[in-house]
Write a protein that holds these residues in place. Structure first.
Motif, short mmCIF file in Angstrom:
data_model
loop_
_atom_site.label_atom_id
_atom_site.label_comp_id
_atom_site.label_asym_id
_atom_site.label_seq_id
_atom_site.Cartn_x
_atom_site.Cartn_y
_atom_site.Cartn_z
N ARG A 1 -12.78 -2.68 8.78
CA ARG A 1 -13.17 -1.69 7.78
C ARG A 1 -14.29 -0.83 8.35
O ARG A 1 -15.23 -1.34 8.98
CB ARG A 1 -13.65 -2.40 6.51
N ASP B 1 -5.01 -2.60 0.56
CA ASP B 1 -5.94 -2.38 1.68
C ASP B 1 -6.33 -3.68 2.38
O ASP B 1 -7.07 -3.65 3.37
CB ASP B 1 -7.19 -1.63 1.22
N CYS C 1 -9.65 5.00 1.82
CA CYS C 1 -9.65 4.54 0.43
C CYS C 1 -10.69 5.37 -0.30
O CYS C 1 -11.90 5.23 -0.06
CB CYS C 1 -9.98 3.05 0.36
N ALA D 1 0.85 -1.19 0.00
CA ALA D 1 0.00 0.00 0.00
C ALA D 1 0.88 1.24 0.00
O ALA D 1 1.84 1.33 0.77
CB ALA D 1 -0.90 -0.01 1.24
N ILE E 1 -9.93 1.97 6.44
CA ILE E 1 -9.40 0.72 6.99
C ILE E 1 -8.53 1.05 8.20
O ILE E 1 -7.68 1.93 8.14
CB ILE E 1 -8.54 -0.05 5.97
N SER F 1 -11.82 -1.27 -4.21
CA SER F 1 -10.80 -1.37 -3.15
C SER F 1 -9.57 -0.60 -3.58
O SER F 1 -9.47 -0.15 -4.73
CB SER F 1 -10.44 -2.83 -2.88
N CYS F 2 -8.63 -0.43 -2.65
CA CYS F 2 -7.38 0.27 -2.93
C CYS F 2 -6.22 -0.71 -2.84
O CYS F 2 -6.28 -1.70 -2.10
CB CYS F 2 -7.17 1.41 -1.94
N LYS G 1 -4.54 -5.79 9.21
CA LYS G 1 -5.86 -5.17 9.11
C LYS G 1 -6.68 -5.46 10.35
O LYS G 1 -6.76 -6.59 10.82
CB LYS G 1 -6.58 -5.71 7.87
N PHE H 1 -4.74 6.13 1.08
CA PHE H 1 -4.13 5.34 0.03
C PHE H 1 -3.94 6.23 -1.21
O PHE H 1 -4.76 7.10 -1.48
CB PHE H 1 -5.02 4.15 -0.36
#
Length: 263
Positions: free
Chosen positions: A248, A219, A204, A143, A169, A215-216, A245, A262
């Motif tokens: 979210r 992530d 994100c 990332a 996130i 999504s990024c 992680k 991100f």
């Protein structure tokens, strides 16, 4: 010694009055000096109503020994700068870099006027289309993150979506390189707030958000629970590390110094 006559007393009074007027007329007229100048002085009334040696250089404002007329004879002039130039382009498509814009000094500050503001600004940047108009579609790998402050230069209209049409996130920081702690450039100081064991929030948002997967890159959308993921700070190849992680969220809720984006 005999008493003075009325005429002599009047003469002495006029002489004294003329002397005061003469000294008062001296002051800083024609004597405004820059910085600290020990030769920039005269004998006159000071701003604190004490008669004696007084100065007309910029330092006298701090040392409180300016001549009485310093503010009027040497008025403060703030720094004057030009308008910002346009943002420079990203270095190359599909690679994180920085946009830069600059301005120049049109007039230096004088007589303790307001100092010049910063003359350069940088912002995180990434072109999400290549030279052929194709989307980069990078969904795997580390990332790339930057602070919210330096995210304003990102190209944000490729998808026609507002910047807040994303998610957040939370990560727990597991490791980072020692170089993050010593970054001291204006656009890298935010890296000093990265700490092992801390929880950070990373937003994100479009256009970093893939149009298809929503999504990024990096992530953890496709990663297994508790999988160790990698991140890289934009602006310093030496500042990178790993995190896990946590969850979210719809909106980031970390302190500002631990909130990133991100790119």
């Amino acid at each position: 010694m005999g008493l003075l006559s009325v005429e002599q007393n009047v003469l002495l009074f006029v002489t004294a009055l003329f002397g005061i007027y003469h000294y008062s007329e001296g002051g800083c007229s024609g004597r405004c000096c820059q910085g600290t100048d020990l030769t920039c002085f005269t004998t006159d009334w000071r701003m604190d109503r004490v008669y004696g040696t007084c100065y007309c250089d910029e330092r006298c404002v701090k040392t409180k020994d300016c001549c009485f007329d310093y503010p009027t004879e040497c008025p403060a002039q703030p720094c004057l700068v030009s308008e910002w130039s346009g943002w420079s382009g990203c270095a190359q498509p599909c690679q994180p870099s920085f946009l830069v814009r600059r301005r120049s000094i049109k007039r230096e500050p004088r007589n303790s006027g307001q100092a010049c503001p910063k003359l350069e600004e940088q912002a995180g940047c990434m072109e999400y289309q290549n030279h052929h108009g194709q989307f980069c579609a990078q969904t795997q790998g580390a990332a790339f993150i930057t602070t919210m402050e330096y995210s304003k230069g990102r190209v944000h209209d490729l998808y026609g979506a507002p910047l807040d049409a994303g998610f957040c996130i939370e990560f727990k920081m597991e490791s980072l390189t020692p170089q993050c702690m010593v970054e001291n450039q204006p656009y890298t100081r935010w890296m000093q707030y990265l700490r092992e064991g801390y929880t950070v929030c990373v937003a994100c948002q479009p256009p970093a958000m893939s149009n298809h997967s929503r999504s990024c890159q990096g992530d953890g959308n496709l990663s297994k629970r508790d999988e160790l993921l990698h991140w890289q700070a934009v602006g310093s190849l030496r500042c990178r590390g790993t995190w896990r992680k946590v969850q979210r969220l719809e909106h980031c809720s970390c302190p500002q110094v631990h909130s990133f984006v991100f790119i």
